[in-house]
Design an enzyme around this catalytic site. Structure first.
Site: not given
Length: 331
Positions: A69, A73, A75, A79, A91, A197, A249, A252, A257
């Site tokens: 995240h 936003v 870079g 932030s 944010e 995952t 997932d 697992t 994985d």
């Protein structure tokens, strides 16, 4: 989709800034940035992450998502960590962040350790990048070297957070566009989605998929997926329960994985945005990549590592500072 729009960031770097907010491009990042100023920086982060993941494996996914995240936003500039103040709107209340992001207290803990050992040296943005790598390693995923030297932004953008961060219900074209705008390819997108995952999703983000019939259609009503759907319905009722969570997932959930990609091939991906990478008829490239990573975990690990470095190299061209608290800009 061409990633050339990312080059606009480089053009902005010629603008002059004051001495307390230095312009930055990713060529300033290096592996030995803290070699003299804070040689134990990575060790400090790793030790705190080891404790946190041992206490609660969810902390791994939480830190990884915070880094994602952050980088989407402005870079990778820390932030996402800023709290609201009278003069700054952060944010954290963005639609894809509110009630979803966790790990802020863990960041505080790591930052306090860094400040006690190397005051005013290691940025919050670098902290997140290193911690995200360690989070993946601690739950069985690949290792990669993290270039460091990022600066922390002195501002945030709720507007960009609402506009730029991919959502759980978006179609493939919209997803490709958002990643392309950050200089990330379809390959990067599919590999980075593999972070799911170890992730959890809130009921509000998959409710439409399980009650609209989309889940049944993509899974072709196979018995195993039908049992999974029954479990999802019990977790996420048609009315209410929006904040109930379940693993993305379910095979697992605490191990990094390639099982996530196997679920997409079965058609029982939890989020519409994930399943779109495999099931939509226009997703020729993404479909092939899902198949590749489902059968070749080594290829997935290699590409995930490369794409995480590429994601982490998206710097904020406006530069910034090294915050002493990740929640607030320096006085």
């Amino acid at each position: 989709m061409s990633p050339t729009r990312l080059l606009l960031f480089g053009l902005m770097a010629i603008v002059l800034y004051s001495s307390v907010s230095l312009a930055q491009d990713n060529s300033q990042l290096s592996l030995d940035y803290y070699k003299k100023s804070c040689p134990d920086a990575e060790k400090i982060v790793r030790e705190e992450m080891e404790c946190a993941v041992h206490e609660d494996p969810r902390n791994a996914a939480g830190i990884l998502r915070l880094h994602f995240h952050d980088c989407f936003v402005q870079g990778c500039d820390g932030s996402v960590l800023l709290d609201d103040t009278v003069t700054l709107k952060g944010e954290k209340k963005a639609s894809e962040s509110l009630n979803s992001l966790i790990g802020f207290e863990l960041v505080d803990r790591i930052k306090n350790q860094l400040e006690s050992r190397c005051p005013g040296t290691v940025s919050c943005a670098d902290l997140l990048a290193i911690a995200a790598r360690d989070a993946v390693v601690l739950v069985g995923g690949p290792y990669w070297d993290v270039p460091v030297g990022r600066k922390d932004s002195k501002k945030a953008s709720l507007e960009l957070a609402n506009a730029d961060i991919p959502t759980s219900d978006e179609g493939l074209v919209a997803l490709i566009t958002k990643f392309s705008e950050k200089g990330l390819s379809v390959t990067d997108m599919v590999a980075l989605a593999g972070a799911h995952t170890i992730g959890m999703a809130r009921c509000t983000n998959f409710k439409a998929r399980i009650y609209s019939g989309d889940f049944q259609q993509t899974s072709h009503y196979n018995p195993a997926s039908a049992l999974y759907l029954t479990k999802l319905v019990s977790t996420c009722p048609l009315s209410g329960g929006d904040d109930n969570i379940t693993p993305m997932d379910y095979i697992t959930p605490t191990l990094f994985d390639n099982a996530f990609y196997e679920s997409l091939i079965r058609g029982d991906g939890l989020l519409n945005s994930d399943q779109e990478m495999y099931s939509t008829f226009i997703g020729f490239e993404s479909t092939d990549l899902v198949k590749k990573y489902a059968i070749d975990p080594i290829a997935f690990f290699k590409q995930f590592s490369d794409s995480m470095v590429k994601l982490g190299n998206i710097t904020n061209p406006e530069g910034g500072e090294v915050r002493t608290s990740c929640r607030f800009v320096n006085a």
